[in-house]
Structures are given as C-alpha cells and as structure tokens.
Design a protein around this motif. Structure first.
Motif, PDB file in Angstrom:
ATOM      1  N   GLU A 107       3.834   5.474  -5.731  1.00  0.00           N
ATOM      2  CA  GLU A 107       3.727   5.419  -7.186  1.00  0.00           C
ATOM      3  C   GLU A 107       2.687   6.421  -7.691  1.00  0.00           C
ATOM      4  N   ALA A 108       1.583   6.530  -6.949  1.00  0.00           N
ATOM      5  CA  ALA A 108       0.468   7.369  -7.401  1.00  0.00           C
ATOM      6  C   ALA A 108       0.738   8.855  -7.192  1.00  0.00           C
ATOM      7  N   ARG A 144       0.833  -1.211   0.000  1.00  0.00           N
ATOM      8  CA  ARG A 144       0.000   0.000   0.000  1.00  0.00           C
ATOM      9  C   ARG A 144       0.869   1.263   0.000  1.00  0.00           C
ATOM     10  N   ARG A 184       3.813   1.501  -1.338  1.00  0.00           N
ATOM     11  CA  ARG A 184       4.363   1.634  -2.707  1.00  0.00           C
ATOM     12  C   ARG A 184       3.307   2.152  -3.672  1.00  0.00           C
ATOM     13  N   GLU A 185       2.079   1.671  -3.497  1.00  0.00           N
ATOM     14  CA  GLU A 185       0.991   2.144  -4.362  1.00  0.00           C
ATOM     15  C   GLU A 185       0.816   3.658  -4.187  1.00  0.00           C
ATOM     16  N   SER A 192      -4.822   4.038  -5.787  1.00  0.00           N
ATOM     17  CA  SER A 192      -4.462   4.491  -7.133  1.00  0.00           C
ATOM     18  C   SER A 192      -5.616   5.265  -7.787  1.00  0.00           C
TER      19      SER A 192
END
Ligand code: LLP
Length: 423
Positions: free
Chosen positions: A56-57, A50, A52-53, A258
C-alpha cells in the motif's frame, strides 16, 4: 525486577486465556507438545498485514528481503501479497523460483554474484539485477556476448550516509564492500558505462544504508543522496533498499512501514521525482511476527553471581546475540501476565560460553525445569542465519492462522545430518 512481558512485543494476533498464550488462535504450549522445541511460531496474518502495508505504501515496487526469513511457504506468501522478492544468492533465487514465484518478480542482489548465479538469473528471466561492481558489469557483458540478456539492472551506489546501527550491518558509508562509491566518482562512471552497454538496460539506482535503523532521518538523508545522484540520468526507478528497524525489547520503539514510506516519498515529492520509489524491507515484515519456544533443561544457580537457565536451542537458532550483542526479552507463554522478578541468563546447549540467547532475561520466581520459555521478536535473521553447529537439529517452523497451525518447515532429523556425507 520486571512486570509482565509487554504485549506490544508479542505478535499482533496474540491472545491470552488463563495466562496461556495463543498465536493466530493456536495455544502455544500445545504447539510445543505437538511439534517439539525449539519451535518458531509465526503469526501468519501479521506477516500478511505487514506485506499489505508495504504494498500500500510503496505500490508495485516493494520487495520482501528473503534473507530475513525464507522457506517455500514464505516465498509464496510474500508473492501472493503482491511483493517482489529480493534474493541475494543463487540459493535464495532457487527457493523462490521453486516455490513458483515468477522470475520477473525477483530482484537479484549480491556483491559477488558468480557467473553461475548470473547465468541462472538471465536464463530464468529475473526481473531486476542490482549490479554491485565493475567486475559484475564485465561479467554481464561476457554473458551477453554468449547470447544471454540483455539484463534489466539497477546500479547499487554507496551514498556516503552513516546509518547509526551496528558496524556489521551498516552499508551506506564509503568504507564498505558494497556498491559503487558516489564520492569517488565510481558510481557515475558505472551508470554511464551501463547505459552505453548493449548487455543491459538500466532501470534505476539502488542504495541500502544498513539494517536495524530506527532513525527516519537516516533514510531521508539517503533518499536525498540517491535523488541528487540520479538527477543527471533519466531513470525510472529509485530504490532505498531495506533496513527499517524493529523493537526487540521493552522501551524500544520503531516507526511503522507506512511512516518510513511516507518520509521517503516526501523527499521524492519535494524534489519533483517522477521515478518509481522502491524499497526492500525484510526485518520489518517478519521479525515481530514470530516467537521461539524452548524447553528449559537445567537451571544453575550461582549465588551472588548469576543464574543460568539452559534451553534446548541456542546460537544455532538465534546467533544474533553472539554476533551483534543483540538484546531479547524472555517470558513464559504459560504465564504471560506474571510478574518477572528474577533476572537470569538464558543460554543454549552449545559447547561455548558465548552461547547466550538473553544476557539479562526476566522470568517469574517459580521458573522450573521443563517449563516452556519463549523469546519474542525472533521472526527475522534467526531461522535464516541458523546452523546445525554441534549437530543440533534445526527447529521446525509453524504458521498459525485462524486456529490452525501449518507446519511449513519440518524439524531436521539425525538422518538429515548425514545426508551430504559421501562415505
Ligand atoms: N536490501 C539489501 C540490499 C540488504 O542487504 C538487506 C539486508 C535488506 C534489503 C533487508 O534489510 P532489513 O529490512 O531486513 O533490515 N543479519 C543482520 C541483518 C543483516 C542485513 C543484511 N542486509 C541482523 O540479524 O541484524
């Protein structure tokens, strides 16, 4: 009458062998034996995924809201995964700094920061202070006159957006203790004053509309309000705060991080915003990663009324049902695939009738005293809002990963209960 606990409410890295649940490769009934109950069991890889998500977002502008769950291991984990850390008090700031998180990676919040907290932040070099009031602007100026700062700040505005959540956790509407109100002109006055002040450098604008919000439209509305307000100033950062909801019970669904980010970024794109878009999710990072294990101590059957199933924790490890009327599911980790035909009320061991964990919990017919019973989705605002009411010992916390259970918070002991007593 209910079927088996839906798998999507269990941590991502759950598996079931002969009906028994494992999380991160660890058999949870064995964890209950080894570490005792109540026990918070986290799926470490889910928290990492979560984080990393989120990174990334949102890129390098996303903070983990530590109020949802904080201990040394969690602070390190969020930092390792590239998140900033949102701390809302001196205590949260202390835990993060003590864990080795660089001060520059911290975002300090609070509607009533004390002089000691602001001094601590400025001396440590905290990366961002989110200013909440005119009195705080005064205090930062006083501290600057004494040689501290300048502070790097965001100005928290109250955009006048209704968040559609429980009243206690809605913060975007005008009638709130948080932030500078846009509709009265206070927000514009505050930003102008902060920009002119030598005591601070204004990085951007912040707004947080509330928590456990499912509707992306509410965030989109808030993002538009922030963008429209910030347009008149030339600032580098716009933060939408936290608040993305999670599913707690069967039938609920929540957008993933995301999609939340996408909806907000889309507003920025449409409006031609070049500032960095920031956010600070807490619940969406940790809630679904944990379950709480309890042992059933008594079962009281009141024919025609209800059945009370009492477990060895309660409102001291999860006050959310009492505070907000929040719903939870319940199941037996030793019989994950079992039908749950019986409806019971799961209560704790505290001296209050209000000490309810699950008002209508579904369990198998053969539930017995001594069974391990679990509530899923307890990774956020359980341990962190816990207490030792009735001198009930705070539970231990384990992080499970690749078949190894790491004790990250030990269980409180009776000796801990008198640690602060001076005579
Ligand atoms: N940023 C700010 C400024 C906040 O006040 C909060 C939460 C967050 C971020 C993180 O919100 P999240 O993403 O976790 O929803 N005890 C309540 C929740 C209170 C939230 C307070 N502020 C509960 O158990 O539902």
């Amino acid at each position: 009458m209910a079927g088996p606990i839906p798998r999507y409410l269990l941590p991502d890295n759950s598996s079931v062998t002969d009906g028994r649940l494992s999380i991160g490769g660890c058999d949870v009934l064995e964890l209950a034996e080894e570490f005792g109950t109540p026990l918070f069991v986290y799926d470490e890889d889910q928290i990492r995924a979560r984080c990393r998500e989120a990174v990334e977002a949102f890129g390098d502008g996303v903070a983990y809201a530590t109020k949802s769950f904080l201990c040394t291991a969690m602070a390190r984990l969020a930092h390792e995964e590239g998140m900033l850390l949102d701390v809302a008090t001196g205590g949260e700031m202390f835990v993060a700094l003590n864990a080795g998180v660089p001060a520059a990676r911290l975002v300090l919040h609070g509607n009533n920061k004390s002089e000691i907290e602001l001094r601590m932040a400025l001396e440590a070099g905290v990366g961002r202070i989110v200013v909440d009031s005119f009195d705080e602007l005064d205090l930062l100026e006083t501290l600057h006159s004494r040689g501290l700062g300048p502070a790097s700040v965001l100005i928290r505005i109250t955009p006048g957006v209704e968040a559609h959540t429980h009243d206690y956790i809605a913060t975007g509407h005008d009638d709130t203790k948080f932030g500078f109100t846009v509709s009265t002109g206070a927000a514009a006055t505050a930003v102008a004053r902060a920009i002119d002040s030598p005591a601070m450098t204004v990085l951007g604008i912040h707004a947080h509309i509330g928590s456990q919000v499912f509707r992306l439209a509410s965030f989109v509305e808030a993002a538009r309000a922030i963008v429209s307000f910030a347009g008149r100033f030339d600032l580098n950062e716009l933060s939408i705060g936290g608040g993305l909801g999670v599913a707690y019970v069967e039938g609920e669904t929540a957008p993933p991080i995301s999609e939340w980010a996408e909806a907000i970024q889309q507003v920025a794109t449409e409006e031609g915003v070049t500032a960095r878009i920031m956010a600070e999710p807490g619940r969406a990072i940790v809630a679904g990663a944990a379950i709480t294990l309890y042992r059933v101590g008594t079962i009281k059957v009141l024919p025609g009324i209800r059945t009370y199933v009492a477990v060895d924790g309660g409102m001291s490890d999860n006050p959310r049902p009492v505070l907000y009327g929040s719903g939870y599911e319940t199941f037996l980790p030793g019989a994950v695939d079992a039908e749950r035909p019986q409806t019971v009320t799961v209560v704790g061991k505290h001296c209050e009738s209000g000490d309810v964990l699950v008002r209508d919990g579904f369990v198998p017919d053969d539930l017995r005293v001594g069974d391990i019973l679990a509530t899923p989705v307890t990774g956020a605002y359980g341990h962190s809002m816990g207490s030792n009411y009735n001198k009930v010992l705070r539970p231990a916390v384990v992080f499970c990963k690749d078949g190894v259970a790491r004790l990250v918070v030990r269980r409180e002991t009776y000796e801990d209960l008198i640690r602060l007593d001076v005579e």
